[in-house]
Design a protein around this motif. Structure first.
Motif, PDB file in Angstrom:
ATOM      1  N   THR A   1      50.659  29.160  33.435  1.00 12.22           N
ATOM      2  CA  THR A   1      49.618  28.258  33.808  1.00 12.22           C
ATOM      3  C   THR A   1      48.667  28.675  32.986  1.00 12.22           C
ATOM      4  O   THR A   1      48.297  29.797  32.643  1.00 12.22           O
ATOM      5  N   LEU A   2      47.937  27.766  32.240  1.00  9.89           N
ATOM      6  CA  LEU A   2      46.815  27.787  31.672  1.00  9.89           C
ATOM      7  C   LEU A   2      45.516  27.328  32.150  1.00  9.89           C
ATOM      8  O   LEU A   2      45.649  25.929  32.531  1.00  9.89           O
ATOM      9  N   LEU A   3      44.562  27.888  32.447  1.00  5.50           N
ATOM     10  CA  LEU A   3      43.400  27.739  33.368  1.00  5.50           C
ATOM     11  C   LEU A   3      42.119  27.602  32.315  1.00  5.50           C
ATOM     12  O   LEU A   3      41.748  28.741  31.656  1.00  5.50           O
ATOM     13  N   VAL A   4      41.719  26.203  32.008  1.00  2.00           N
ATOM     14  CA  VAL A   4      40.664  26.365  30.888  1.00  2.00           C
ATOM     15  C   VAL A   4      39.380  26.043  31.704  1.00  2.00           C
ATOM     16  O   VAL A   4      39.361  24.993  32.480  1.00  2.00           O
ATOM     17  N   MET A   5      38.327  26.770  31.646  1.00  2.00           N
ATOM     18  CA  MET A   5      37.026  26.523  32.298  1.00  2.00           C
ATOM     19  C   MET A   5      36.219  25.462  31.780  1.00  2.00           C
ATOM     20  O   MET A   5      35.702  24.497  32.735  1.00  2.00           O
TER      21      MET A   5
ATOM     22  N   LEU B   1      36.818  28.746  42.272  1.00  3.39           N
ATOM     23  CA  LEU B   1      37.623  27.794  41.410  1.00  3.39           C
ATOM     24  C   LEU B   1      38.976  28.674  40.632  1.00  3.39           C
ATOM     25  O   LEU B   1      39.888  28.049  40.940  1.00  3.39           O
ATOM     26  N   ILE B   2      38.685  30.011  40.381  1.00  8.38           N
ATOM     27  CA  ILE B   2      39.798  30.765  39.764  1.00  8.38           C
ATOM     28  C   ILE B   2      40.698  31.300  41.016  1.00  8.38           C
ATOM     29  O   ILE B   2      41.965  31.276  40.961  1.00  8.38           O
ATOM     30  N   GLU B   3      39.863  31.440  42.110  1.00  2.00           N
ATOM     31  CA  GLU B   3      40.633  32.067  43.239  1.00  2.00           C
ATOM     32  C   GLU B   3      41.645  30.770  43.845  1.00  2.00           C
ATOM     33  O   GLU B   3      42.857  30.933  44.421  1.00  2.00           O
TER      34      GLU B   3
ATOM     35  N   ALA C   1      38.133  37.517  41.001  1.00  4.75           N
ATOM     36  CA  ALA C   1      38.981  36.530  41.713  1.00  4.75           C
ATOM     37  C   ALA C   1      40.364  37.117  41.570  1.00  4.75           C
ATOM     38  O   ALA C   1      40.975  36.967  42.585  1.00  4.75           O
ATOM     39  N   ALA C   2      40.721  37.964  40.564  1.00  4.37           N
ATOM     40  CA  ALA C   2      42.090  38.390  40.537  1.00  4.37           C
ATOM     41  C   ALA C   2      42.063  39.980  40.885  1.00  4.37           C
ATOM     42  O   ALA C   2      42.696  40.813  40.557  1.00  4.37           O
ATOM     43  N   ARG C   3      41.163  40.111  41.963  1.00  2.00           N
ATOM     44  CA  ARG C   3      41.065  41.763  42.348  1.00  2.00           C
ATOM     45  C   ARG C   3      42.384  42.102  43.101  1.00  2.00           C
ATOM     46  O   ARG C   3      42.617  43.358  43.173  1.00  2.00           O
ATOM     47  N   ASN C   4      43.231  41.350  43.506  1.00  2.00           N
ATOM     48  CA  ASN C   4      44.393  41.469  44.172  1.00  2.00           C
ATOM     49  C   ASN C   4      45.534  41.570  43.312  1.00  2.00           C
ATOM     50  O   ASN C   4      46.905  41.752  43.740  1.00  2.00           O
ATOM     51  N   VAL C   5      45.677  40.969  42.001  1.00  2.00           N
ATOM     52  CA  VAL C   5      46.598  40.940  41.120  1.00  2.00           C
ATOM     53  C   VAL C   5      46.777  42.319  40.502  1.00  2.00           C
ATOM     54  O   VAL C   5      45.842  42.833  40.196  1.00  2.00           O
ATOM     55  N   ALA C   6      48.031  42.623  40.468  1.00  2.00           N
ATOM     56  CA  ALA C   6      48.482  44.134  39.949  1.00  2.00           C
ATOM     57  C   ALA C   6      48.374  44.427  38.517  1.00  2.00           C
ATOM     58  O   ALA C   6      47.890  45.576  38.098  1.00  2.00           O
TER      59      ALA C   6
END
Length: 230
Positions: free
Chosen positions: A58-62, A108-110, A143-148
């Protein structure tokens, strides 16, 4: 940034005689960039390898990238990249250089992290001279605090990494240049995005890693998993 040992993950997987066994640790990959073309510049080669290994990307572009050209044109170029990669593209369309308040960006990222459930996230380095890149990094960091696994990529406005997590992109270097060529409105104005410049940067990283072409990432968090290879 604190220095870390330099090694080439994907090349190690290949050397063990099991194709991309190591790459299968990541089944869902999310890349977050501030503008159209940022992701392809920073981690396009790695994403091509993830896609080839069967991962969903997935590509997320702000931002809408309007400071660099017609936002409609740039959105179309980003959509073409998604087709080349076989990736989902999410365009938030926020105002270029005015992304918004931190809590709004984090939310938004979450939302996208919740939707795509990534086990690996790529985004910008914090040491960058473009304010949108810095703001995107800061928002992803929360937002990615729980991503390893969170790896940080270079941009034309950041320092060039000398150490970090390396990925051998020799087999996909031509495809990486094609991803960036899809951003035709930018390549014509920015020499750093041309095939020659992209290959030159990848060649330098490859020399450090003992392969032809490579990308380098700084690990915000990285879990080294060991899999049994039959």
């Amino acid at each position: 940034m604190t220095s870390t040992t330099c090694f080439c993950i994907v090349k190690v997987a290949e050397d063990r005689g099991s194709g991309l066994a190591g790459a299968h640790m990541w089944e869902r990959v999310l890349a977050v960039g501030a503008h159209p073309d940022d992701i392809e510049f920073g981690c396009g080669g790695a994403l091509l390898r993830h896609a080839a290994a069967g991962a969903s990307v997935t590509l997320l572009v702000m931002s809408d990238g309007a400071r660099g050209g017609d936002p409609v044109v740039r959105a179309g170029e980003q959509a073409r990249v998604g087709q080349l990669l076989g990736a989902k593209v999410v365009l938030l369309g926020l105002p270029d250089t005015h992304l918004g308040q931190p809590h709004e960006l984090i939310s938004l990222i979450e939302t996208e992290i919740s939707a795509s459930a990534p086990d690996l996230v790529y985004t910008h380095l914090p040491e960058d001279m473009h304010q949108d890149h810095v703001q995107t990094h800061q928002a992803v960091r929360v937002a990615a605090r729980n991503v390893a696994n969170v790896l940080l990529f270079e941009s034309p406005h950041s320092p060039m990494l000398n150490t970090g997590i390396g990925v051998n992109i020799s087999s996909v270097i031509q495809q990486k240049t094609e991803l960036l060529a899809a951003h035709a409105s930018q390549v014509s104005e920015r020499r750093v995005l041309t095939a020659r410049s992209v290959r030159s940067r990848a060649d330098r990283h490859g020399t450090a890693l003992g392969c032809d072409y490579a990308e380098m990432f700084y690990p915000l968090r990285f879990t080294l998993a060991f899999e049994r290879v039959e």
